[in-house]
Enzyme design. Structure first.
Site, PDB file in Angstrom:
ATOM      1  N   PHE A 123      30.926  29.833  24.407  1.00 19.42           N
ATOM      2  CA  PHE A 123      29.529  30.117  24.066  1.00 19.42           C
ATOM      3  C   PHE A 123      29.481  30.492  22.583  1.00 19.42           C
ATOM      4  O   PHE A 123      30.153  31.448  22.173  1.00 19.42           O
ATOM      5  CB  PHE A 123      29.048  31.281  24.947  1.00 19.42           C
ATOM      6  N   LEU A 125      27.248  31.645  19.664  1.00 19.54           N
ATOM      7  CA  LEU A 125      26.005  32.219  19.127  1.00 19.54           C
ATOM      8  C   LEU A 125      26.293  32.853  17.762  1.00 19.54           C
ATOM      9  O   LEU A 125      25.575  32.624  16.788  1.00 19.54           O
ATOM     10  CB  LEU A 125      25.501  33.286  20.121  1.00 19.54           C
ATOM     11  N   THR A 126      27.390  33.630  17.705  1.00 17.34           N
ATOM     12  CA  THR A 126      27.719  34.424  16.513  1.00 17.34           C
ATOM     13  C   THR A 126      28.106  33.537  15.330  1.00 17.34           C
ATOM     14  O   THR A 126      28.742  32.493  15.498  1.00 17.34           O
ATOM     15  CB  THR A 126      28.883  35.378  16.867  1.00 17.34           C
ATOM     16  N   GLY A 241      23.774  38.722  31.908  1.00 19.91           N
ATOM     17  CA  GLY A 241      24.801  38.518  32.941  1.00 19.91           C
ATOM     18  C   GLY A 241      26.185  38.804  32.380  1.00 19.91           C
ATOM     19  O   GLY A 241      27.030  39.414  33.045  1.00 19.91           O
ATOM     20  N   ARG A 268      58.046  61.134  35.988  1.00 20.60           N
ATOM     21  CA  ARG A 268      58.561  61.838  34.820  1.00 20.60           C
ATOM     22  C   ARG A 268      58.773  63.337  35.098  1.00 20.60           C
ATOM     23  O   ARG A 268      57.844  64.038  35.495  1.00 20.60           O
ATOM     24  CB  ARG A 268      57.545  61.657  33.679  1.00 20.60           C
ATOM     25  N   GLU A 363      29.869  40.838  23.073  1.00 15.03           N
ATOM     26  CA  GLU A 363      28.688  40.687  23.946  1.00 15.03           C
ATOM     27  C   GLU A 363      27.662  41.801  23.691  1.00 15.03           C
ATOM     28  O   GLU A 363      26.986  42.273  24.610  1.00 15.03           O
ATOM     29  CB  GLU A 363      29.093  40.566  25.417  1.00 15.03           C
ATOM     30  N   GLU A 367      25.998  49.957  19.980  1.00 12.06           N
ATOM     31  CA  GLU A 367      24.755  50.279  19.264  1.00 12.06           C
ATOM     32  C   GLU A 367      23.633  49.324  19.704  1.00 12.06           C
ATOM     33  O   GLU A 367      22.488  49.738  19.895  1.00 12.06           O
ATOM     34  CB  GLU A 367      24.996  50.187  17.741  1.00 12.06           C
TER      35      GLU A 367
HETATM   36  N1  CAA Z   1      16.133  38.037  28.398  1.00 14.35           N
HETATM   37  C1  CAA Z   1      15.198  37.103  28.084  1.00 14.35           C
HETATM   38  N2  CAA Z   1      14.509  37.141  26.922  1.00 14.35           N
HETATM   39  C2  CAA Z   1      14.764  38.141  26.075  1.00 14.35           C
HETATM   40  C3  CAA Z   1      15.716  39.153  26.352  1.00 14.35           C
HETATM   41  C4  CAA Z   1      16.404  39.057  27.584  1.00 14.35           C
HETATM   42  N3  CAA Z   1      17.326  39.973  27.912  1.00 14.35           N
HETATM   43  N4  CAA Z   1      15.781  40.019  25.325  1.00 14.35           N
HETATM   44  C5  CAA Z   1      14.882  39.590  24.430  1.00 14.35           C
HETATM   45  N5  CAA Z   1      14.282  38.469  24.865  1.00 14.35           N
HETATM   46  C6  CAA Z   1      13.208  37.712  24.216  1.00 14.35           C
HETATM   47  C7  CAA Z   1      11.995  38.614  24.003  1.00 14.35           C
HETATM   48  O1  CAA Z   1      11.146  38.608  25.115  1.00 14.35           O
HETATM   49  C8  CAA Z   1      11.344  37.965  22.813  1.00 14.35           C
HETATM   50  O2  CAA Z   1      10.631  36.813  23.220  1.00 14.35           O
HETATM   51  P1  CAA Z   1       9.032  36.672  23.009  1.00 14.35           P
HETATM   52  O3  CAA Z   1       8.774  36.825  21.548  1.00 14.35           O
HETATM   53  O4  CAA Z   1       8.739  35.325  23.538  1.00 14.35           O
HETATM   54  O5  CAA Z   1       8.432  37.795  23.796  1.00 14.35           O
HETATM   55  C9  CAA Z   1      12.519  37.468  22.011  1.00 14.35           C
HETATM   56  O6  CAA Z   1      13.626  37.345  22.910  1.00 14.35           O
HETATM   57  C10 CAA Z   1      12.897  38.357  20.855  1.00 14.35           C
HETATM   58  O7  CAA Z   1      13.142  39.661  21.365  1.00 14.35           O
HETATM   59  P2  CAA Z   1      13.383  40.879  20.382  1.00 14.35           P
HETATM   60  O8  CAA Z   1      12.239  40.983  19.441  1.00 14.35           O
HETATM   61  O9  CAA Z   1      13.733  42.057  21.218  1.00 14.35           O
HETATM   62  O10 CAA Z   1      14.652  40.333  19.577  1.00 14.35           O
HETATM   63  P3  CAA Z   1      15.456  40.979  18.380  1.00 14.35           P
HETATM   64  O11 CAA Z   1      15.688  39.960  17.353  1.00 14.35           O
HETATM   65  O12 CAA Z   1      14.876  42.304  17.987  1.00 14.35           O
HETATM   66  O13 CAA Z   1      16.931  41.218  19.041  1.00 14.35           O
HETATM   67  C11 CAA Z   1      18.619  42.190  20.345  1.00 14.35           C
HETATM   68  C12 CAA Z   1      17.133  41.822  20.210  1.00 14.35           C
HETATM   69  C13 CAA Z   1      18.743  42.876  21.680  1.00 14.35           C
HETATM   70  C14 CAA Z   1      19.077  43.134  19.251  1.00 14.35           C
HETATM   71  C15 CAA Z   1      19.461  40.906  20.347  1.00 14.35           C
HETATM   72  O14 CAA Z   1      19.430  40.308  19.074  1.00 14.35           O
HETATM   73  C16 CAA Z   1      20.898  41.113  20.746  1.00 14.35           C
HETATM   74  O15 CAA Z   1      21.211  41.208  21.932  1.00 14.35           O
HETATM   75  N6  CAA Z   1      21.843  41.158  19.766  1.00 14.35           N
HETATM   76  C17 CAA Z   1      23.242  41.211  20.077  1.00 14.35           C
HETATM   77  C18 CAA Z   1      23.820  39.842  20.157  1.00 14.35           C
HETATM   78  C19 CAA Z   1      25.082  39.811  20.942  1.00 14.35           C
HETATM   79  O16 CAA Z   1      25.214  40.429  21.986  1.00 14.35           O
HETATM   80  N7  CAA Z   1      26.053  39.044  20.459  1.00 14.35           N
HETATM   81  C20 CAA Z   1      27.270  38.897  21.173  1.00 14.35           C
HETATM   82  C21 CAA Z   1      27.854  37.582  20.862  1.00 14.35           C
HETATM   83  S1  CAA Z   1      28.396  36.670  22.214  1.00 14.35           S
HETATM   84  C22 CAA Z   1      29.942  37.192  22.599  1.00 14.35           C
HETATM   85  O17 CAA Z   1      30.418  38.208  22.191  1.00 14.35           O
HETATM   86  C23 CAA Z   1      30.571  36.287  23.598  1.00 14.35           C
HETATM   87  C24 CAA Z   1      32.029  36.167  23.587  1.00 14.35           C
HETATM   88  O18 CAA Z   1      32.553  35.132  23.237  1.00 14.35           O
HETATM   89  C25 CAA Z   1      32.849  37.276  24.168  1.00 14.35           C
END
Ligand code: CAA
Length: 384
Positions: A123, A125-126, A241, A268, A363, A367
């Site tokens: 996946f 995203l980052t 999830g 021990r 994930e 913070e």
């Molecule tokens: N489910 C569905 N939709 C969601 C949601 C959720 N849980 N959370 C937010 N949204 C939607 C909101 O409803 C909104 O949509 P609308 O405008 O249509 O209403 C939109 O997303 C934007 O929401 P926010 O304004 O809350 O978004 P934001 O830009 O302020 O960010 C955040 C919110 C929670 C900080 C988010 O950016 C976030 O989770 N950041 C962290 C990212 C992350 O976890 N990265 C990990 C990388 S993956 C990884 O590590 C995998 C690996 O390989 C191990």
């Protein structure tokens, strides 16, 4: 236990426990040293139904609930956290996203291959400059007739090298911020997709973490997951999830650390008796066990809500936040209980200590989980 497990859930737990301790555990230390990706183990996990647990039977999965899944994932994490993170991203993020947002053709094409572990899912995203704030990502996907051309670099991608398929997010419309992000399924080997730098990490060393570079990578339009502009929603839903998965990984690893500490303190001798007899250390063990149980209940609570079709984003973040911070406290205490031997490679606690560190980061950092939780609480209409 507040959460009463069914006979089927208990059976899955016991089956995975036996497999994990017989097959996965024995080579975990070796894999930590060599960084070898356990392809063969994933094939065996595919045969056991562990690589598509929540995927419907019609697409080759097991159709289990999330509670069964977290039980299984905890058991794998007990033996090898590297194996568990690959299983978690594959099941919670990749399989779940295709199952939830994919077209019938995408499900038929990819899910059976994923559930058999013929291919592992990643996946993306980052990016180098977009971690906690994925809306600021700069990867683009430009529509050209019946295809999208993807350009950009993704970073810290679990299974970036060993994955056979990646779900990647990219901007299809810069002006629309999060609504201008789309998601695509890209198969390994697609021209224009290359694996970049592989990280040399302190922990989870048998799970590869890489850059993925997209240079004019042409992906058929039929590989878009969801509608144009759905990518951010898909990523956030997947991470909900995924965060339950990280809580399960934390509970499994913390349980293994506690068991290792119990074994050591019962062997021990110091001051003429087993160190497990000292009240100071017994109380440490009691505190550790209590913390693990609290995290386990949060994990079950979030998983149960997901299974009942309730909104569970906040509970997933709470489970992830508490469990990932809990396991870091626990591995530290369990290492302390091993004394000087705890920092040597002779005992598995040294690896566990390193493996746990990233749990509060990936994930969504602790913070970010606090942002999600506080946003939910403060927007609650019942609050003044
Ligand atoms: N489910 C569905 N939709 C969601 C949601 C959720 N849980 N959370 C937010 N949204 C939607 C909101 O409803 C909104 O949509 P609308 O405008 O249509 O209403 C939109 O997303 C934007 O929401 P926010 O304004 O809350 O978004 P934001 O830009 O302020 O960010 C955040 C919110 C929670 C900080 C988010 O950016 C976030 O989770 N950041 C962290 C990212 C992350 O976890 N990265 C990990 C990388 S993956 C990884 O590590 C995998 C690996 O390989 C191990």
């Amino acid at each position: 236990m507040f959460f009463k497990l069914t006979d089927e859930q208990l059976m899955i737990q016991s089956m995975v426990r036996e497999f994990s301790r017989k097959v996965i555990a024995v080579t975990a230390a070796e894999r930590d040293r060599t960084k070898e990706f356990p392809t063969e183990n994933f094939k065996k996990m595919g045969e056991l139904g562990l690589m598509g647990m929540m995927v419907p039977v019609a697409y080759g999965g097991e159709g289990t609930d999330t509670v069964s899944y977290v039980l299984a994932l905890s058991e794998i994490a007990y033996s090898c956290a590297s194996t568990a993170v690959v299983m978690s991203v594959h099941n919670s993020i990749v399989c779940e996203s295709i199952n939830k947002f994919g077209t019938e053709d995408q499900k038929k094409k990819y899910l059976p291959r994923l559930t058999e572990a013929e291919i592992i899912g990643a996946f993306a995203l980052t990016e180098p400059h977009a971690g906690s704030d994925p809306v600021s990502q700069s990867t683009t996907a430009a529509r050209e007739e019946d295809a999208y051309v993807i350009n950009g670099t993704k970073r810290f991608i679990t299974s970036g090298k060993n994955g056979g398929l990646v779900i990647v997010t990219a901007k299809t419309d810069e002006a629309k911020r999060h609504k201008g992000i789309s998601a695509f399924i890209v198969e390994q080997g697609t021209p224009g997709l290359t694996v970049g730098h592989t990280e040399d990490k302190m922990g989870l060393r048998a799970s590869d973490t890489t850059d993925l570079i997209f240079e004019n990578c042409r992906v058929p339009a039929e590989n878009r997951l969801g509608e144009e502009g759905d990518g951010f929603k898909i990523a956030m839903t997947a991470l909900d999830g995924g965060r339950i998965g990280i809580s399960a990984q934390s509970v499994g690893l913390a349980t293994a650390a506690l068991d290792a500490a119990i074994k050591y303190t019962k062997q021990r001798d110091q001051f003429g008796q087993k160190i497990s007899k000292f009240q100071g250390l017994r109380w440490m063990i009691a505190d550790i066990a209590t913390e693990i149980e609290a995290a386990r209940q949060l994990m079950f609570s979030a998983a149960g809500m997901k299974d009942r079709g309730e909104k569970y984003s906040m509970q997933a973040s709470m489970a992830k936040l508490f469990a990932s911070e809990m396991v870091n406290r626990v591995v530290g205490k369990c290492l302390q209980l091993h004394g000087g031997y705890g920092v040597t490679k002779d005992y598995p606690i040294e690896r566990m200590y390193r493996d746990a560190r990233v749990f509060t980061i990936y994930e969504g950092t602790s913070e970010i989980q606090r942002i999600v939780i506080s946003n939910h609480i403060l927007k609650d209409k019942r609050m003044p």
